[in-house]
Design a protein around this motif. Structure first.
Motif, PDB file in Angstrom:
ATOM      1  N   ALA A   1       0.826  -1.203   0.000  1.00 40.29           N
ATOM      2  CA  ALA A   1       0.000   0.000   0.000  1.00 40.29           C
ATOM      3  C   ALA A   1       0.863   1.256   0.000  1.00 40.29           C
ATOM      4  CB  ALA A   1      -0.929  -0.009   1.218  1.00 40.29           C
ATOM      5  N   ALA A   2       1.957   1.237   0.765  1.00 39.19           N
ATOM      6  CA  ALA A   2       2.855   2.390   0.811  1.00 39.19           C
ATOM      7  C   ALA A   2       3.460   2.664  -0.557  1.00 39.19           C
ATOM      8  CB  ALA A   2       3.955   2.154   1.841  1.00 39.19           C
ATOM      9  N   ASP A   3       3.848   1.607  -1.268  1.00 40.43           N
ATOM     10  CA  ASP A   3       4.396   1.761  -2.623  1.00 40.43           C
ATOM     11  C   ASP A   3       3.411   2.501  -3.519  1.00 40.43           C
ATOM     12  OD1 ASP A   3       6.813   0.432  -2.209  1.00 40.43           O
ATOM     13  OD2 ASP A   3       5.962  -1.525  -2.685  1.00 40.43           O
ATOM     14  N   ILE A   4       2.152   2.125  -3.426  1.00 39.70           N
ATOM     15  CA  ILE A   4       1.125   2.695  -4.291  1.00 39.70           C
ATOM     16  C   ILE A   4       0.788   4.130  -3.885  1.00 39.70           C
ATOM     17  CG2 ILE A   4      -1.302   2.482  -4.983  1.00 39.70           C
ATOM     18  CD1 ILE A   4      -0.946  -0.585  -4.562  1.00 39.70           C
ATOM     19  N   LEU A   5       0.605   4.340  -2.588  1.00 40.42           N
ATOM     20  CA  LEU A   5       0.112   5.626  -2.114  1.00 40.42           C
ATOM     21  C   LEU A   5       1.169   6.716  -2.130  1.00 40.42           C
ATOM     22  CD1 LEU A   5      -2.163   4.501   0.860  1.00 40.42           C
ATOM     23  CD2 LEU A   5      -2.690   4.692  -1.578  1.00 40.42           C
ATOM     24  N   VAL A   6       2.442   6.345  -1.917  1.00 36.00           N
ATOM     25  CA  VAL A   6       3.480   7.374  -1.883  1.00 36.00           C
ATOM     26  C   VAL A   6       3.675   8.014  -3.251  1.00 36.00           C
ATOM     27  CG1 VAL A   6       5.549   6.004  -2.449  1.00 36.00           C
ATOM     28  CG2 VAL A   6       5.707   7.894  -0.800  1.00 36.00           C
ATOM     29  N   HIS A   7       3.244   7.322  -4.302  1.00 38.57           N
ATOM     30  CA  HIS A   7       3.317   7.895  -5.650  1.00 38.57           C
ATOM     31  C   HIS A   7       1.963   8.423  -6.116  1.00 38.57           C
ATOM     32  CE1 HIS A   7       7.469   6.795  -6.298  1.00 38.57           C
ATOM     33  NE2 HIS A   7       7.209   5.577  -5.852  1.00 38.57           N
ATOM     34  N   ARG A   8       0.988   8.424  -5.203  1.00 40.90           N
ATOM     35  CA  ARG A   8      -0.363   8.916  -5.501  1.00 40.90           C
ATOM     36  C   ARG A   8      -0.914   8.282  -6.778  1.00 40.90           C
ATOM     37  NH1 ARG A   8       0.787  15.096  -5.375  1.00 40.90           N
ATOM     38  NH2 ARG A   8       2.903  14.339  -5.666  1.00 40.90           N
TER      39      ARG A   8
ATOM     40  N   GLU B   1      -7.800  15.979   2.180  1.00 38.84           N
ATOM     41  CA  GLU B   1      -7.632  15.255   0.916  1.00 38.84           C
ATOM     42  C   GLU B   1      -6.182  15.290   0.456  1.00 38.84           C
ATOM     43  OE1 GLU B   1     -10.011  13.466  -0.649  1.00 38.84           O
ATOM     44  OE2 GLU B   1     -11.183  13.880   1.161  1.00 38.84           O
ATOM     45  N   CYS B   2      -5.369  14.468   1.077  1.00 36.61           N
ATOM     46  CA  CYS B   2      -3.935  14.425   0.756  1.00 36.61           C
ATOM     47  C   CYS B   2      -3.579  13.263  -0.159  1.00 36.61           C
ATOM     48  CB  CYS B   2      -3.117  14.295   2.046  1.00 36.61           C
ATOM     49  SG  CYS B   2      -3.421  15.596   3.247  1.00 36.61           S
ATOM     50  N   LEU B   3      -4.121  12.102   0.130  1.00 31.38           N
ATOM     51  CA  LEU B   3      -3.782  10.892  -0.608  1.00 31.38           C
ATOM     52  C   LEU B   3      -4.832  10.600  -1.682  1.00 31.38           C
ATOM     53  CD1 LEU B   3      -2.554   8.602   2.311  1.00 31.38           C
ATOM     54  CD2 LEU B   3      -1.216  10.127   0.843  1.00 31.38           C
ATOM     55  N   THR B   4      -4.449   9.794  -2.648  1.00 28.93           N
ATOM     56  CA  THR B   4      -5.292   9.508  -3.816  1.00 28.93           C
ATOM     57  C   THR B   4      -5.829   8.085  -3.772  1.00 28.93           C
ATOM     58  OG1 THR B   4      -3.957  11.027  -5.143  1.00 28.93           O
ATOM     59  CG2 THR B   4      -5.340   9.466  -6.345  1.00 28.93           C
TER      60      THR B   4
ATOM     61  N   ALA C   1       7.986  10.703  -4.895  1.00 26.97           N
ATOM     62  CA  ALA C   1       7.545  10.319  -3.553  1.00 26.97           C
ATOM     63  C   ALA C   1       7.643  11.493  -2.587  1.00 26.97           C
ATOM     64  CB  ALA C   1       8.374   9.143  -3.049  1.00 26.97           C
ATOM     65  N   GLU C   2       8.672  12.312  -2.744  1.00 24.80           N
ATOM     66  CA  GLU C   2       8.859  13.445  -1.840  1.00 24.80           C
ATOM     67  C   GLU C   2       7.732  14.465  -1.979  1.00 24.80           C
ATOM     68  OE1 GLU C   2      10.034  15.949   1.016  1.00 24.80           O
ATOM     69  OE2 GLU C   2      10.671  13.871   0.680  1.00 24.80           O
ATOM     70  N   GLU C   3       7.164  14.586  -3.180  1.00 19.17           N
ATOM     71  CA  GLU C   3       6.020  15.479  -3.346  1.00 19.17           C
ATOM     72  C   GLU C   3       4.875  15.057  -2.430  1.00 19.17           C
ATOM     73  OE1 GLU C   3       4.852  15.655  -7.397  1.00 19.17           O
ATOM     74  OE2 GLU C   3       6.795  16.361  -8.132  1.00 19.17           O
ATOM     75  N   THR C   4       4.622  13.754  -2.395  1.00 12.16           N
ATOM     76  CA  THR C   4       3.568  13.231  -1.529  1.00 12.16           C
ATOM     77  C   THR C   4       3.921  13.428  -0.062  1.00 12.16           C
ATOM     78  OG1 THR C   4       3.045  11.550  -3.187  1.00 12.16           O
ATOM     79  CG2 THR C   4       2.199  11.185  -0.965  1.00 12.16           C
ATOM     80  N   MET C   5       5.153  13.085   0.302  1.00  7.47           N
ATOM     81  CA  MET C   5       5.551  13.171   1.703  1.00  7.47           C
ATOM     82  C   MET C   5       5.542  14.610   2.205  1.00  7.47           C
ATOM     83  SD  MET C   5       5.660  10.158   2.561  1.00  7.47           S
ATOM     84  CE  MET C   5       6.032  10.607   4.257  1.00  7.47           C
ATOM     85  N   SER C   6       5.828  15.563   1.337  1.00  7.09           N
ATOM     86  CA  SER C   6       5.768  16.970   1.733  1.00  7.09           C
ATOM     87  C   SER C   6       4.322  17.356   2.085  1.00  7.09           C
ATOM     88  CB  SER C   6       6.296  17.847   0.596  1.00  7.09           C
ATOM     89  OG  SER C   6       6.193  19.214   0.944  1.00  7.09           O
ATOM     90  N   ILE C   7       3.385  16.896   1.266  1.00  7.14           N
ATOM     91  CA  ILE C   7       1.969  17.149   1.543  1.00  7.14           C
ATOM     92  C   ILE C   7       1.553  16.491   2.856  1.00  7.14           C
ATOM     93  CG2 ILE C   7      -0.384  16.671   0.735  1.00  7.14           C
ATOM     94  CD1 ILE C   7       0.679  16.913  -2.120  1.00  7.14           C
ATOM     95  N   VAL C   8       1.981  15.247   3.046  1.00  6.78           N
ATOM     96  CA  VAL C   8       1.613  14.492   4.242  1.00  6.78           C
ATOM     97  C   VAL C   8       2.200  15.129   5.500  1.00  6.78           C
ATOM     98  CG1 VAL C   8       1.962  12.293   5.436  1.00  6.78           C
ATOM     99  CG2 VAL C   8       1.238  12.314   3.046  1.00  6.78           C
ATOM    100  N   ARG C   9       3.473  15.509   5.438  1.00  4.07           N
ATOM    101  CA  ARG C   9       4.116  16.103   6.621  1.00  4.07           C
ATOM    102  C   ARG C   9       3.442  17.420   7.013  1.00  4.07           C
ATOM    103  NH1 ARG C   9       9.066  13.940   4.360  1.00  4.07           N
ATOM    104  NH2 ARG C   9       9.309  15.825   3.097  1.00  4.07           N
TER     105      ARG C   9
ATOM    106  N   ALA D   1       0.320  18.244   6.368  1.00  3.88           N
ATOM    107  CA  ALA D   1      -1.023  17.929   6.881  1.00  3.88           C
ATOM    108  C   ALA D   1      -0.981  17.429   8.322  1.00  3.88           C
ATOM    109  CB  ALA D   1      -1.682  16.892   5.980  1.00  3.88           C
ATOM    110  N   VAL D   2      -0.003  16.608   8.621  1.00  6.23           N
ATOM    111  CA  VAL D   2       0.097  16.010   9.953  1.00  6.23           C
ATOM    112  C   VAL D   2       0.662  17.013  10.963  1.00  6.23           C
ATOM    113  CG1 VAL D   2       1.253  14.180  11.287  1.00  6.23           C
ATOM    114  CG2 VAL D   2       0.301  13.685   9.024  1.00  6.23           C
ATOM    115  N   GLY D   3       1.423  17.983  10.465  1.00  2.00           N
ATOM    116  CA  GLY D   3       2.006  18.984  11.349  1.00  2.00           C
ATOM    117  C   GLY D   3       3.444  18.709  11.717  1.00  2.00           C
ATOM    118  N   LEU D   4       4.143  17.886  10.916  1.00  6.80           N
ATOM    119  CA  LEU D   4       5.526  17.568  11.215  1.00  6.80           C
ATOM    120  C   LEU D   4       6.460  18.616  10.619  1.00  6.80           C
ATOM    121  CD1 LEU D   4       5.484  13.722  10.538  1.00  6.80           C
ATOM    122  CD2 LEU D   4       5.337  14.915  12.725  1.00  6.80           C
TER     123      LEU D   4
END
Length: 364
Positions: A167-174, A204-207, A351-359, A361-364
């Motif tokens: 799932a991480a493989d799929i979602l990290v690349h949206r 709405e961060c992940l696809t 992947a970093e594009e996704t992780m930037s959005i996630v971080r 959103a989460v507040g990291l």
């Protein structure tokens, strides 16, 4: 991903339960505070919803024609069928390959063979992102490290939590679309559940990934035509590798198990061996005839002559693939290393594009 493709290991109910509980255990106040974040991330929706196709293959050696027909050929076709703005991402999932102990030398060899094979069948590294899964994350913790007492069975966490890693493989690349077989759709459903839970908590961060179901083409074993062609079969002559030479192909086809019934007819239930050869003939037939049409055209052909015709069709269909593969592995300019490095860079950036959005959103 016939090397084994995604979904060939069963989903762990334990990992599904744990991840689901972790993602849904969100405080009400946190949900309220995320309203503004949901609005902020809505501006990214067009980028997130642009079409992204992701698929993976395990590096278990050079693919056989069953792998090629069942999945890999579709990867190549997508390069021509999809518009240029569709992002194609293909991963050699070497982390999934080490869920059981592997010889480091063998794994390294198989990875390189798989990369060369994908390029040989027509994957264009300028059109698609082609990379090793291990260029992004690690998967080396043993399940015993997650328990209060050590286990003698040193299973890797990747096997224990296989669906989570997938799932991480799929979602990290949206990814918006994932090519999978009918028996693998439960794995995409788990990924979709992860998206629902995360987006409910953080906006709405992940696809949400949808499935692409490839045409049903089952290539059967030459030595056991009631079973699918497989790398795990003990007889090498049961399968044809996409890099086999003409002599190897003819030897394997002539040794294929058939029957003593006179004539050529297509009946998978009653005549699985002859029907499998007709299917192979159809796959590589220059005139694109169906197995039924071929059976009608060559109904009175002697078995030995028929096998010769099947061999010729396969040899002709694979000759360019074998030539390209040989050129790639014997290349002295390290083109494979260049493809690997560029693919890893592109995959990490994506992947970093996704992780930037996630971080954010989460507040990291």
């Amino acid at each position: 991903m016939t090397p084994k493709l995604y979904g060939e290991q069963s989903q762990s109910l334990f990992t599904k339960h744990v991840l689901s509980q972790c993602l849904t255990r969100v405080d009400t106040q946190l949900l309220d505070s995320k309203t503004d974040q949901m609005q902020r991330f809505s501006s990214n929706s067009s980028a997130i919803r642009s079409k992204v196709v992701f698929s993976g293959i395990q590096p278990t050696g050079i693919p056989h024609i069953g792998n090629y027909v069942g999945a890999l050929r579709q990867w190549v076709q997508l390069q021509h069928q999809e518009p240029k703005n569709t992002k194609l991402i293909y991963s050699i999932v070497d982390l999934h390959a080490i869920t059981t102990t592997q010889s480091p030398e063998k794994l390294k060899k198989c990875k390189r063979e798989c990369l060369a094979a994908l390029l040989a069948i027509g994957i264009d590294p300028e059109r698609a992102i082609l990379f090793y899964q291990s260029s992004q994350k690690l998967n080396l913790a043993a399940t015993s490290h997650m328990e209060e007492r050590p286990f003698e069975n040193r299973l890797k966490l990747g096997l224990f939590a296989y669906p989570v890693l997938q799932a991480a493989d799929i979602l990290v690349h949206r990814a918006t679309h994932v090519p999978v077989g009918h028996d693998q759709q439960q794995h995409i459903e788990f990924a979709r559940e992860c998206v629902t839970n995360f987006n409910h908590a953080y906006g709405e961060c992940l696809t949400q990934p949808a499935t692409i179901t490839p045409p049903a083409h089952r290539v059967m074993s030459l030595s056991d035509p009631t079973s699918k062609m497989s790398k795990s079969h003990k007889l090498a002559r049961s399968r044809i590798l996409i890099t086999d030479g003409p002599d190897e192909i003819r030897l394997k086809v002539f040794s294929a198990l058939t029957d003593s019934v006179q004539g050529i007819s297509y009946d998978p239930a009653a005549r699985p061996g002859i029907s499998n050869l007709l299917s192979l003939f159809s796959i590589f037939d220059a005139e694109k005839r169906s197995p039924e049409q071929l059976a009608s055209a060559y109904s009175d052909t002697p078995p030995r002559l028929f096998k010769s015709m099947v061999s010729d069709a396969i040899v002709s269909g694979l000759q360019d693939v074998r030539a390209r593969y040989t050129q790639l592995v014997e290349d002295g300019t390290c083109y494979l290393d260049h493809v690997e490095a560029e693919g890893a860079r592109k995959a990490r950036e994506n992947a970093e594009e996704t992780m930037s959005i996630v971080r954010t959103a989460v507040g990291l």
